[in-house]
Design a protein around this motif. Structure first.
Motif, PDB file in Angstrom:
ATOM      1  N   ALA A   1       0.838  -1.181   0.000  1.00 47.06           N
ATOM      2  CA  ALA A   1       0.000   0.000   0.000  1.00 47.06           C
ATOM      3  C   ALA A   1       0.880   1.241   0.000  1.00 47.06           C
ATOM      4  O   ALA A   1       2.038   1.186   0.382  1.00 47.06           O
ATOM      5  N   GLY A   2       0.315   2.382  -0.424  1.00 51.15           N
ATOM      6  CA  GLY A   2       1.103   3.596  -0.458  1.00 51.15           C
ATOM      7  C   GLY A   2       1.412   4.085   0.941  1.00 51.15           C
ATOM      8  O   GLY A   2       0.757   3.698   1.915  1.00 51.15           O
ATOM      9  N   THR A   3       2.447   4.954   1.030  1.00 48.14           N
ATOM     10  CA  THR A   3       2.836   5.467   2.339  1.00 48.14           C
ATOM     11  C   THR A   3       1.703   6.252   2.982  1.00 48.14           C
ATOM     12  O   THR A   3       1.495   6.179   4.188  1.00 48.14           O
ATOM     13  N   LEU A   4       0.941   6.977   2.141  1.00 49.60           N
ATOM     14  CA  LEU A   4      -0.154   7.775   2.698  1.00 49.60           C
ATOM     15  C   LEU A   4      -1.157   6.890   3.423  1.00 49.60           C
ATOM     16  O   LEU A   4      -1.575   7.192   4.543  1.00 49.60           O
ATOM     17  N   ASP A   5      -1.514   5.750   2.781  1.00 48.51           N
ATOM     18  CA  ASP A   5      -2.461   4.833   3.429  1.00 48.51           C
ATOM     19  C   ASP A   5      -1.855   4.227   4.680  1.00 48.51           C
ATOM     20  O   ASP A   5      -2.535   4.054   5.693  1.00 48.51           O
ATOM     21  N   ASP A   6      -0.545   3.896   4.600  1.00 53.24           N
ATOM     22  CA  ASP A   6       0.136   3.340   5.775  1.00 53.24           C
ATOM     23  C   ASP A   6       0.062   4.309   6.945  1.00 53.24           C
ATOM     24  O   ASP A   6      -0.234   3.920   8.069  1.00 53.24           O
ATOM     25  N   VAL A   7       0.375   5.565   6.650  1.00 55.30           N
ATOM     26  CA  VAL A   7       0.397   6.565   7.730  1.00 55.30           C
ATOM     27  C   VAL A   7      -0.985   6.711   8.332  1.00 55.30           C
ATOM     28  O   VAL A   7      -1.159   6.753   9.549  1.00 55.30           O
ATOM     29  N   LYS A   8      -2.014   6.748   7.435  1.00 56.10           N
ATOM     30  CA  LYS A   8      -3.378   6.902   7.954  1.00 56.10           C
ATOM     31  C   LYS A   8      -3.777   5.682   8.775  1.00 56.10           C
ATOM     32  O   LYS A   8      -4.395   5.815   9.832  1.00 56.10           O
ATOM     33  N   ALA A   9      -3.386   4.488   8.298  1.00 53.80           N
ATOM     34  CA  ALA A   9      -3.749   3.272   9.023  1.00 53.80           C
ATOM     35  C   ALA A   9      -3.055   3.222  10.381  1.00 53.80           C
ATOM     36  O   ALA A   9      -3.629   2.813  11.379  1.00 53.80           O
ATOM     37  N   ARG A  10      -1.809   3.664  10.389  1.00 54.83           N
ATOM     38  CA  ARG A  10      -1.021   3.636  11.625  1.00 54.83           C
ATOM     39  C   ARG A  10      -1.452   4.763  12.569  1.00 54.83           C
ATOM     40  O   ARG A  10      -1.228   4.709  13.755  1.00 54.83           O
ATOM     41  N   ASP A  11      -2.067   5.796  11.981  1.00 50.76           N
ATOM     42  CA  ASP A  11      -2.454   7.001  12.718  1.00 50.76           C
ATOM     43  C   ASP A  11      -1.251   7.659  13.382  1.00 50.76           C
ATOM     44  O   ASP A  11      -1.358   8.245  14.453  1.00 50.76           O
ATOM     45  N   LYS A  12      -0.110   7.541  12.724  1.00 54.07           N
ATOM     46  CA  LYS A  12       1.095   8.128  13.292  1.00 54.07           C
ATOM     47  C   LYS A  12       2.092   8.317  12.156  1.00 54.07           C
ATOM     48  O   LYS A  12       2.235   7.427  11.314  1.00 54.07           O
TER      49      LYS A  12
ATOM     50  N   ALA B   1      -0.162  17.197  10.721  1.00 55.39           N
ATOM     51  CA  ALA B   1      -1.441  17.888  10.882  1.00 55.39           C
ATOM     52  C   ALA B   1      -2.265  17.792   9.605  1.00 55.39           C
ATOM     53  O   ALA B   1      -3.477  17.565   9.651  1.00 55.39           O
ATOM     54  N   ALA B   2      -1.594  17.929   8.439  1.00 57.99           N
ATOM     55  CA  ALA B   2      -2.324  17.883   7.171  1.00 57.99           C
ATOM     56  C   ALA B   2      -2.915  16.498   6.941  1.00 57.99           C
ATOM     57  O   ALA B   2      -4.034  16.369   6.460  1.00 57.99           O
ATOM     58  N   VAL B   3      -2.162  15.449   7.282  1.00 57.81           N
ATOM     59  CA  VAL B   3      -2.601  14.088   6.961  1.00 57.81           C
ATOM     60  C   VAL B   3      -3.514  13.538   8.043  1.00 57.81           C
ATOM     61  O   VAL B   3      -4.548  12.942   7.763  1.00 57.81           O
ATOM     62  N   LEU B   4      -3.111  13.719   9.318  1.00 61.36           N
ATOM     63  CA  LEU B   4      -3.825  13.069  10.412  1.00 61.36           C
ATOM     64  C   LEU B   4      -4.654  14.056  11.231  1.00 61.36           C
ATOM     65  O   LEU B   4      -5.386  13.644  12.121  1.00 61.36           O
ATOM     66  N   GLY B   5      -4.520  15.351  10.942  1.00 66.68           N
ATOM     67  CA  GLY B   5      -5.297  16.335  11.668  1.00 66.68           C
ATOM     68  C   GLY B   5      -4.777  16.616  13.068  1.00 66.68           C
ATOM     69  O   GLY B   5      -5.423  17.304  13.848  1.00 66.68           O
ATOM     70  N   ASP B   6      -3.609  16.078  13.411  1.00 64.87           N
ATOM     71  CA  ASP B   6      -3.093  16.291  14.764  1.00 64.87           C
ATOM     72  C   ASP B   6      -1.572  16.332  14.698  1.00 64.87           C
ATOM     73  O   ASP B   6      -0.940  15.356  14.301  1.00 64.87           O
ATOM     74  N   SER B   7      -1.004  17.478  15.079  1.00 64.24           N
ATOM     75  CA  SER B   7       0.443  17.642  14.921  1.00 64.24           C
ATOM     76  C   SER B   7       1.235  16.858  15.961  1.00 64.24           C
ATOM     77  O   SER B   7       2.458  16.848  15.941  1.00 64.24           O
ATOM     78  N   THR B   8       0.546  16.192  16.904  1.00 66.29           N
ATOM     79  CA  THR B   8       1.303  15.420  17.897  1.00 66.29           C
ATOM     80  C   THR B   8       1.346  13.933  17.552  1.00 66.29           C
ATOM     81  O   THR B   8       1.984  13.166  18.257  1.00 66.29           O
ATOM     82  N   LYS B   9       0.654  13.557  16.468  1.00 67.71           N
ATOM     83  CA  LYS B   9       0.664  12.135  16.110  1.00 67.71           C
ATOM     84  C   LYS B   9       1.907  11.821  15.290  1.00 67.71           C
ATOM     85  O   LYS B   9       1.838  11.418  14.133  1.00 67.71           O
ATOM     86  N   ILE B  10       3.057  12.025  15.911  1.00 72.40           N
ATOM     87  CA  ILE B  10       4.328  11.803  15.228  1.00 72.40           C
ATOM     88  C   ILE B  10       5.220  10.976  16.113  1.00 72.40           C
ATOM     89  O   ILE B  10       5.234  11.147  17.337  1.00 72.40           O
ATOM     90  N   GLU B  11       5.960  10.083  15.490  1.00 70.67           N
ATOM     91  CA  GLU B  11       7.062   9.466  16.202  1.00 70.67           C
ATOM     92  C   GLU B  11       8.335  10.046  15.583  1.00 70.67           C
ATOM     93  O   GLU B  11       8.602   9.843  14.407  1.00 70.67           O
TER      94      GLU B  11
END
Lengths: 442, 338
Positions: B22-33, B67-77
């Motif tokens: 799957a694309g990275t965008l879908d991965d990131v959304k699925a992982r929510d991080k 923030a653009a992808v997940l709507g939350d700038s703290t959902k980062i590792e």
């Protein structure tokens, strides 16, 4: 007979030795000022030492504990009449960052929704002391405490990484199952079949059954701790975690490798020799790079193989190869008569190792073993080159804060102090152990 | 407890099913991080504060993308990477995005198979000297001892510069920036050379910054920007246009102060398209309509991020220079949002 005698009849009482020969003065005369050359050297050395101490104290004893940044420290220095780049210590950085140097990024309550979890590593360290007591000071603590030592390897990772309590229980259950299978099948078919069957059942349990069962139990009874990701580990806590696990695992592995190297079985022997020589031929930093980058490329994408786990495995393998050679030195130092004596008593191989050979060989190797432990503990700072933020890695991160950019000696001094405490206590313990086990063979 | 800790060792052979392609965008959304690679610490660009939260100019890019992808700038590792581990971390999929003041070069783009999505800082290599040396141009440094970090492009640039100007130098090899500062202060070298932003940060730490000057010559081009893996253009577009949104917002005058007001609709159609009140740009990216508004809500537009982390009012005190908007004579130029 007259009372006159030509020699003294009674002894004179012994006189006090002259003041210049005893006490502080005598010691000084004998040790520091015995000749003019020694006197000269003593005076020069004294002057040098006092100069160093004076400089060090005037550097260190400054009221900068509450400073908020290096520039604020500089203002304090200027007020004290000191100037120059490193004229005095800026201890504010330690006050600001010591929790970070100790715990890294472990949840400290700053993030919303996650409470302060730092009691967990602290409790873990205290429990580690309790778990080690039966091993280190066996004569001073109750024997029953050894059961806690057996349970500790399951408690430790659970406290550090968190998650449902069922996972460590299910992992532990694997060992119980393996033991039961070994006893039952071993009694019927012999110990070799029992052993193979036990290992196979345990593997099946861990790989296929324990995961679903643990998550099933967790959904019924959700007891657990807040999970903490490996990336949040850092600072001294990371060094101690890697060091303790690698130390604890490398000793038994090293013993097995040392025995394997002395074995008469060709395959076992060549495997052990190959492993030891390969690991000793490669620098630790290379192994760490393999752990951090190469493994990522070989493994299927999406595999999440914990970075700290990888580092611990590499550090353990590295230390165990050195440990094996240290213990082999101990084995080689035993007189042949000890082996023959064990044989003549009718002991089998493992009995002889356990009762006769190993107690003596390990005793001989204590200084070497502890040196390897200390070396391994200090080697944990190498993980900073693969981007894990151990205390040394954190100094760089802390200096990247504009408030503390330029602070060097204070941070390194603090870290050196923490490492010194750990390594020095290991070293003192080894001397205590040597004295305790001294049986007068010298 | 983290199962991977226990089972990781047992599943080395790949028993765990590999993730589908799957694309990275879908991965990131699925992982929510979002897994974002940063440096292990560089003044102004990325550093953890006392609470362990990452801050800085590069970190702001990560936060805007999250923030653009997940709507939350703290959902980062945040994954700290060193110069040695950064490219394998990205290539192996350990991180989704590398924002680690990495210079965009031909070989990194073409040979290492990465896509640089843009430039967030135009840097260049410079020299710092003590004022008492009496040097006003790098060309007067004939015979100087130079503190230089080994194994970096700065070392090669230095050799090139001295060769083309037909002057000689004596290198003093150092390993880290902190060592460079100490050696330079101790007088082990006449001049210290690294990226100009680094020199400014270094100079700011000195007891008496006015006793040192940064020479006017910039001897190399160091366009620093975020990069992603080659071949996942959807994800590359998301990061590229998030960065462009920050830059365009400054040009269009959208700031964190007036964002809420502008997001309710303005007379300028481009602002409306950017903030998602008009058109369907977000949908084209596979994101929400207000993706750019969320990215801007984190730390404001490019100019605000610059001013907060490395601008003239910070201890580092960098002028905008090349990094000004094209309308102000700089190189920051976002393609139109249309």
């Amino acid at each position: 007979m007259s009372d006159i005698s030509f020699v003294r009849k009674d002894m004179l009482p012994p006189k006090e030795p002259p003041a210049s020969e005893v006490g502080v003065l005598g010691w000084l005369k004998v040790n520091l000022f015995s000749t003019w050359l020694n006197s000269l050297l003593s005076v020069v050395a004294l002057a040098f030492v006092s100069m160093v101490i004076y400089k060090l104290l005037s550097w260190a004893l400054v009221p900068t504990w509450h400073a908020k940044s290096l520039s604020e420290c500089r203002e304090i220095f200027a007020a004290l009449g000191k100037d120059g780049h490193n004229s005095a210590a800026c201890w504010g950085v330690i006050r600001d960052r010591w929790p970070q140097l100790l715990f890294g990024f472990y949840p400290n309550g700053a993030e919303e929704g996650v409470s302060d979890q730092r009691w967990r590593p602290v409790l873990d360290l205290l429990l580690l002391g309790v778990a080690m007591a039966p091993v280190l000071f066996s004569e001073k603590v109750p024997r029953k405490l050894i059961y806690f030592t057996y349970v500790y390897p399951f408690i430790m990772p659970w406290l550090l990484w968190g998650g449902p309590i069922w996972t460590p229980i299910c992992i532990a259950a694997g060992f119980v199952i393996a033991y039961v299978v070994y006893r039952v099948l071993g009694n019927i078919f012999g110990s070799l079949v029992g052993l193979v069957a036990a290992v196979a059942t345990a593997l099946v349990w861990w790989l296929f059954l324990s995961g679903p069962i643990a998550s099933g139990l967790a959904s019924i009874l959700p007891i657990g701790l807040e999970p903490v990701a490996s990336r949040q580990f850092g600072g001294m806590m990371l060094s101690i975690t890697i060091g303790v696990v690698a130390i604890a695992c490398s000793l038994p592995l090293g013993i097995l490798l040392a025995l394997g190297r002395q074995s008469d079985l060709l395959i076992v022997k060549s495997l052990c020799v190959g492993f030891i020589e390969f690991i000793r031929g490669v620098p630790l930093i290379t192994l760490l790079f393999v752990a951090s980058t190469l493994l990522n490329i070989f493994m299927p994408p999406g595999t999440n193989f914990d970075i700290i786990m990888r580092v611990i495995i590499m550090a353990t393998l590295f230390a165990s190869a050195y440990m094996a050679e240290v213990i082999r030195g101990g084995l080689a130092a035993l007189p042949k008569g000890q082996y023959e004596g064990a044989d003549s008593l009718g002991l089998d191989y493992w009995q002889a190792q356990r009762l006769i050979i190993m107690p003596q060989a390990l005793k001989i190797s204590i200084p070497g073993i502890v040196s390897t432990f200390i070396g391994l503990f200090k080697d944990t700072t190498l993980v900073s080159v693969i981007g894990l933020l151990d205390p040394l890695g954190l100094t760089n991160a802390i200096r990247a804060d504009a408030a503390w950019n330029g602070v060097v000696w204070e941070l390194y001094g603090f870290i050196a102090f923490m490492f010194f405490v750990c390594c020095f206590s290991m070293s003192r313990y080894s001397m205590y152990l040597e004295r305790k086990l001294q049986t007068g063979h010298r | 407890m983290n199962k991977s800790v226990f089972f990781g060792a047992l599943t080395v052979a790949g028993l765990a099913a590999g993730a589908s392609a799957a694309g990275t965008l879908d991965d990131v959304k699925a992982r929510d991080k979002l897994n974002c690679g940063v440096t292990t610490g560089l003044v102004g660009f990325a550093a953890p504060n006392a609470n362990g939260e990452w801050e800085g100019f590069d970190v702001a890019v990560c936060r805007a993308v999250a923030a653009a992808v997940l709507g939350d700038s703290t959902k980062i590792e945040f994954v700290p990477t060193t110069g040695k581990t950064r490219f394998t971390a990205l290539a192996s999929g350990e991180i989704d995005l590398l924002a680690r003041n990495t210079t965009w070069t031909f070989s990194r783009d073409v040979d290492l198979k990465f896509t640089f999505v843009g430039v967030n800082y135009y840097d260049g290599q410079g020299f710092i000297v003590p004022k008492e040396l009496g040097v006003s141009s790098a060309k007067e440094l004939d015979g100087a001892t130079v503190c230089i970090q080994t194994g970096t492009t700065t070392e090669l640039n230095l050799a090139d510069f001295f060769r083309t100007n037909n002057i000689s130098y004596e290198p003093v090899p150092i390993e880290t920036n902190a060592e460079g500062q100490q050696q330079f202060l101790a007088g082990a070298c006449d001049t210290y050379t690294t990226d100009a932003s680094g020199l400014a940060a270094t100079r700011a730490t000195f007891d008496d910054p006015s006793a040192y000057v940064i020479l006017p010559e910039i001897i190399s081009k160091e366009p620093l920007g975020p990069l992603v893996r080659h071949g996942d253009d959807e994800w590359g577009d998301v990061v590229r246009w998030t960065l462009n949104a920050l830059i365009a917002a400054e040009e269009l005058g959208v700031t964190s102060a007036n964002l809420a007001e502008m997001a309710s609709g303005t007379n300028n159609p481009e602002i409306n398209r950017l903030l998602g009140t008009e058109g369907n740009l977000g949908e084209m990216l596979g994101l929400d309509a207000d993706w750019a508004a969320k990215a801007l809500a984190v730390g404001g537009n490019y100019g605000e991020v610059f001013a907060k982390n490395i601008g003239e009012n910070t201890p580092i005190g960098l002028a905008r220079g090349l990094n000004a908007q094209w309308t102000d004579g700089g190189l920051m130029y976002a393609p139109p949002f249309r």
